[in-house]
Structure formats: C-alpha cells, structure tokens
Design a protein around this motif. Sequence first.
Motif, PDB file in Angstrom:
ATOM      1  N   SER A  35      28.989  13.287  10.704  1.00  3.43           N
ATOM      2  CA  SER A  35      29.562  14.456  10.046  1.00  3.43           C
ATOM      3  C   SER A  35      28.500  15.548   9.885  1.00  3.43           C
ATOM      4  N   ASN A  36      27.286  15.151   9.511  1.00  2.06           N
ATOM      5  CA  ASN A  36      26.191  16.121   9.385  1.00  2.06           C
ATOM      6  C   ASN A  36      25.887  16.776  10.723  1.00  2.06           C
ATOM      7  N   LEU A  37      25.884  15.954  11.785  1.00  3.24           N
ATOM      8  CA  LEU A  37      25.537  16.487  13.107  1.00  3.24           C
ATOM      9  C   LEU A  37      26.625  17.419  13.622  1.00  3.24           C
ATOM     10  N   ALA A  38      27.884  17.030  13.409  1.00  5.56           N
ATOM     11  CA  ALA A  38      28.983  17.872  13.898  1.00  5.56           C
ATOM     12  C   ALA A  38      28.962  19.226  13.196  1.00  5.56           C
ATOM     13  N   ASN A  39      28.508  19.236  11.939  1.00  4.03           N
ATOM     14  CA  ASN A  39      28.523  20.478  11.163  1.00  4.03           C
ATOM     15  C   ASN A  39      27.167  21.174  11.128  1.00  4.03           C
ATOM     16  N   MET A  40      26.344  20.843  12.102  1.00  5.33           N
ATOM     17  CA  MET A  40      25.001  21.410  12.155  1.00  5.33           C
ATOM     18  C   MET A  40      25.028  22.942  12.144  1.00  5.33           C
ATOM     19  N   ASP A  41      26.007  23.523  12.841  1.00  6.82           N
ATOM     20  CA  ASP A  41      26.059  24.984  12.954  1.00  6.82           C
ATOM     21  C   ASP A  41      27.144  25.602  12.085  1.00  6.82           C
ATOM     22  N   THR A  42      27.643  24.836  11.123  1.00  6.99           N
ATOM     23  CA  THR A  42      28.672  25.375  10.226  1.00  6.99           C
ATOM     24  C   THR A  42      27.995  26.056   9.044  1.00  6.99           C
ATOM     25  N   PRO A  43      28.247  27.348   8.856  1.00  8.10           N
ATOM     26  CA  PRO A  43      27.608  28.036   7.728  1.00  8.10           C
ATOM     27  C   PRO A  43      28.078  27.448   6.403  1.00  8.10           C
ATOM     28  N   GLY A  44      27.155  27.216   5.496  1.00 13.35           N
ATOM     29  CA  GLY A  44      27.517  26.753   4.159  1.00 13.35           C
ATOM     30  C   GLY A  44      27.754  25.260   4.031  1.00 13.35           C
ATOM     31  N   TYR A  45      27.659  24.529   5.134  1.00 21.14           N
ATOM     32  CA  TYR A  45      27.886  23.081   5.049  1.00 21.14           C
ATOM     33  C   TYR A  45      26.689  22.409   4.386  1.00 21.14           C
ATOM     34  N   LYS A  46      26.965  21.466   3.497  1.00 25.69           N
ATOM     35  CA  LYS A  46      25.886  20.746   2.816  1.00 25.69           C
ATOM     36  C   LYS A  46      25.774  19.324   3.364  1.00 25.69           C
ATOM     37  N   PRO A  47      24.661  19.020   4.033  1.00 26.53           N
ATOM     38  CA  PRO A  47      24.497  17.684   4.604  1.00 26.53           C
ATOM     39  C   PRO A  47      24.565  16.607   3.523  1.00 26.53           C
ATOM     40  N   LEU A  48      25.166  15.464   3.883  1.00 25.18           N
ATOM     41  CA  LEU A  48      25.322  14.377   2.917  1.00 25.18           C
ATOM     42  C   LEU A  48      24.446  13.196   3.289  1.00 25.18           C
ATOM     43  N   GLU A  49      24.257  12.352   2.313  1.00 28.35           N
ATOM     44  CA  GLU A  49      23.450  11.151   2.520  1.00 28.35           C
ATOM     45  C   GLU A  49      24.135   9.995   1.807  1.00 28.35           C
ATOM     46  N   LEU A  50      24.214   8.858   2.501  1.00 31.63           N
ATOM     47  CA  LEU A  50      24.827   7.673   1.907  1.00 31.63           C
ATOM     48  C   LEU A  50      23.722   6.659   1.637  1.00 31.63           C
ATOM     49  N   THR A  51      23.537   6.312   0.372  1.00 31.33           N
ATOM     50  CA  THR A  51      22.489   5.337   0.062  1.00 31.33           C
ATOM     51  C   THR A  51      23.119   4.086  -0.521  1.00 31.33           C
ATOM     52  N   PHE A  52      22.549   2.944  -0.138  1.00 31.09           N
ATOM     53  CA  PHE A  52      23.037   1.682  -0.697  1.00 31.09           C
ATOM     54  C   PHE A  52      21.933   0.642  -0.804  1.00 31.09           C
ATOM     55  N   GLU A  53      20.744   0.958  -0.323  1.00 34.85           N
ATOM     56  CA  GLU A  53      19.655  -0.022  -0.354  1.00 34.85           C
ATOM     57  C   GLU A  53      19.398  -0.517  -1.775  1.00 34.85           C
ATOM     58  N   LYS A  54      19.320   0.456  -2.692  1.00 39.15           N
ATOM     59  CA  LYS A  54      19.022   0.089  -4.078  1.00 39.15           C
ATOM     60  C   LYS A  54      20.167  -0.742  -4.673  1.00 39.15           C
ATOM     61  N   GLU A  55      21.393  -0.315  -4.377  1.00 38.72           N
ATOM     62  CA  GLU A  55      22.557  -1.017  -4.890  1.00 38.72           C
ATOM     63  C   GLU A  55      22.590  -2.447  -4.349  1.00 38.72           C
ATOM     64  N   LEU A  56      22.225  -2.574  -3.060  1.00 38.03           N
ATOM     65  CA  LEU A  56      22.207  -3.891  -2.423  1.00 38.03           C
ATOM     66  C   LEU A  56      21.182  -4.782  -3.111  1.00 38.03           C
ATOM     67  N   GLN A  57      20.007  -4.207  -3.340  1.00 40.98           N
ATOM     68  CA  GLN A  57      18.945  -4.948  -4.032  1.00 40.98           C
ATOM     69  C   GLN A  57      19.414  -5.410  -5.401  1.00 40.98           C
ATOM     70  N   GLU A  58      20.036  -4.465  -6.119  1.00 40.75           N
ATOM     71  CA  GLU A  58      20.492  -4.780  -7.472  1.00 40.75           C
ATOM     72  C   GLU A  58      21.546  -5.870  -7.449  1.00 40.75           C
ATOM     73  N   ALA A  59      22.459  -5.746  -6.497  1.00 47.54           N
ATOM     74  CA  ALA A  59      23.535  -6.736  -6.411  1.00 47.54           C
ATOM     75  C   ALA A  59      22.979  -8.108  -6.084  1.00 47.54           C
ATOM     76  N   LEU A  60      21.910  -8.122  -5.308  1.00 49.06           N
ATOM     77  CA  LEU A  60      21.309  -9.408  -4.957  1.00 49.06           C
ATOM     78  C   LEU A  60      20.638 -10.038  -6.162  1.00 49.06           C
ATOM     79  N   GLY A  61      20.239  -9.196  -7.100  1.00 47.73           N
ATOM     80  CA  GLY A  61      19.441  -9.699  -8.202  1.00 47.73           C
ATOM     81  C   GLY A  61      20.211  -9.991  -9.473  1.00 47.73           C
ATOM     82  N   GLN A  62      21.487  -9.614  -9.545  1.00 51.75           N
ATOM     83  CA  GLN A  62      22.193  -9.798 -10.822  1.00 51.75           C
ATOM     84  C   GLN A  62      23.653 -10.148 -10.637  1.00 51.75           C
TER      85      GLN A  62
END
Lengths: 143, 145
Positions: A35-62
């Motif tokens: 989605s970020n790449l497709a909208n590379m040339d779209t004015p005003g588009y805000k690139p997104l980031e999906l994070t889960f490493e920390k959540e995965l770590q937490e889930a493994l620990g509790q």
Amino acid sequence: MNSRSLSFGNWVGRTVQVLSRSLDLRSQRHAVISSNLANMDTPGYKPLELTFEKELQEALGQGGPQPIRTHQDHLPGTLDEAATIQPRLRQHQDYALGNGSYQLDLDREMARLAQNSVAYEVTAQLIARKLAGLRLAINEGGK
Amino acid sequence: MNLMTAMDVSATGMVAERVRLNVISMNLANAKTTRTETGTPYQRRTVIFRSRPMGQPFQQFLNEQLGEQIRGVEVVRIEKRGGDFKKIHDPGHPDADVNGYVFYPNINLVEEMVNMLEATRSYEANVTAVKAAKGMALKALEIGR
C-alpha cells in the motif's frame, strides 16, 4: 476465531500455532508495504507501518497458567496467546518530515519488503520442517 | 487473503503509473504541436493521483483495522496545465501570428524525462512487491508438501 477450537493444535504443538500466526502477520505487513509503495506518488498519503514483534514477545511471555521457570534463561512455556496477537498499525514515523507531511523512502521500504518476505519464507519453511518431523514420527513409529 | 489484497494494491499502483507514463509520452510526442482542436497549441497534461481503500466492504468488516487502512491508488483526473506557451519568432511558420511569432507548448523535455524515470521506478517497485507476494504464497504452498 478462537484457534483453540482447532483441536489439532494440541498434538501439532504450539510452535506451529505461533508460526502460523506469524505468517499471518507477515502477510498483513506485506499488504501494508504494498500500500505504501502503490501510493508513493500520491500527494498527502501517509505511509503506514505494522508492528507486532513486541506484541509477539509479550504474548510469548505472559497469559494463561505458566510453568515455573527455574532459571531466567528458560523459555516461557505458554504460547496460547500467540494465536490472538493483535498487530499495531500506525503512521510510519521514519518517513515523517516534521511538518506533518511524509515522504516515503523507496530504498528503505524496498529493504523492509525484502526483509519481510524472507522472514515469511523462513517461517513457512519452519512450519514445513516441524510438520515433516511429525510425519516422520508417525511413519516410523509403527515399525 | 492478505497476499492477494497486497497484489491487488500493487496492481492499482501499476495501473496508475502506466497511465502516468502514457500521459508523459503524450506530452513528449506533442512537444512541438502548435495546432489542436481548440485552436491553441498543445497544453501539457499531468495526472492527479488519489489513494483509495481496497477490498470489499465485507472484507473490511472481517478485518476492521487493516481493511480501511490498506489503500490502493487511482488516477482522479488528467489535468491540463496553463497556457504559458513558449513564444518563438519564426515568420515562415504557417501558424505564426501577425508579428511572426509561433506559440509552442509549455513542455520542458528534461522535466518530462525526469518524471518518466520516476514513474518507471515506481512501477518497478510495485512489480517487485507483486513478485515478493507471489514468492511468499508459493512458499506457503510448500508447507503442504
């Protein structure tokens, strides 16, 4: 969608549960990067980031009943939560210009894409290996 | 199927970049066009991109958080850019005005070439994303082997 209702999770082992959730999350991350790449040339588009490493770590620990760890370096034992890990989606701060606008860095995003797909392939391979191990046990066990 | 959604997103990117390339080619081809249907020299065109949500409403319901945020891209419109034509003195030209001036389109070749490179790179980035998605999907299929 409670993965525990899939009763085969018990004998296949939780490793596969965690790994398949991880596959799921990585394919979602791939969609976000696309989605970020497709909208590379779209004015005003805000690139997104999906994070889960920390959540995965937490889930493994509790969560859930935990086996007692007699040494701090022992791996935590409960992985049930892994199947329900929720990733976090937010605007990609690496690309913020500081004035509220964003500029996607093509090389960096391509690197993230490559990294993510390699990690996906590794994870898929791990699942395959794990299942191959089980298959071996099934086949050889009766001999 | 997130990988399929990812491919759809990349496809919208490729379509949009191809439209942009077509428009750039049109600008380059018409860099010296002094006559159009409207009577003016050719006017430079630019494409306007806009992001749009992907997936069916049903899918979005299934995956609330991501469904809305995964966005493809589309061309909203192709816009004509103003008439600041280049004025060149050439009395022999059939389209010269009474003072011998010919008006040429407001096209800067270097600018168009730079835009073309940019569009090509963006297109390639989308192609790479599709290839990666395909590789991932094939790898997932191997789990069953």
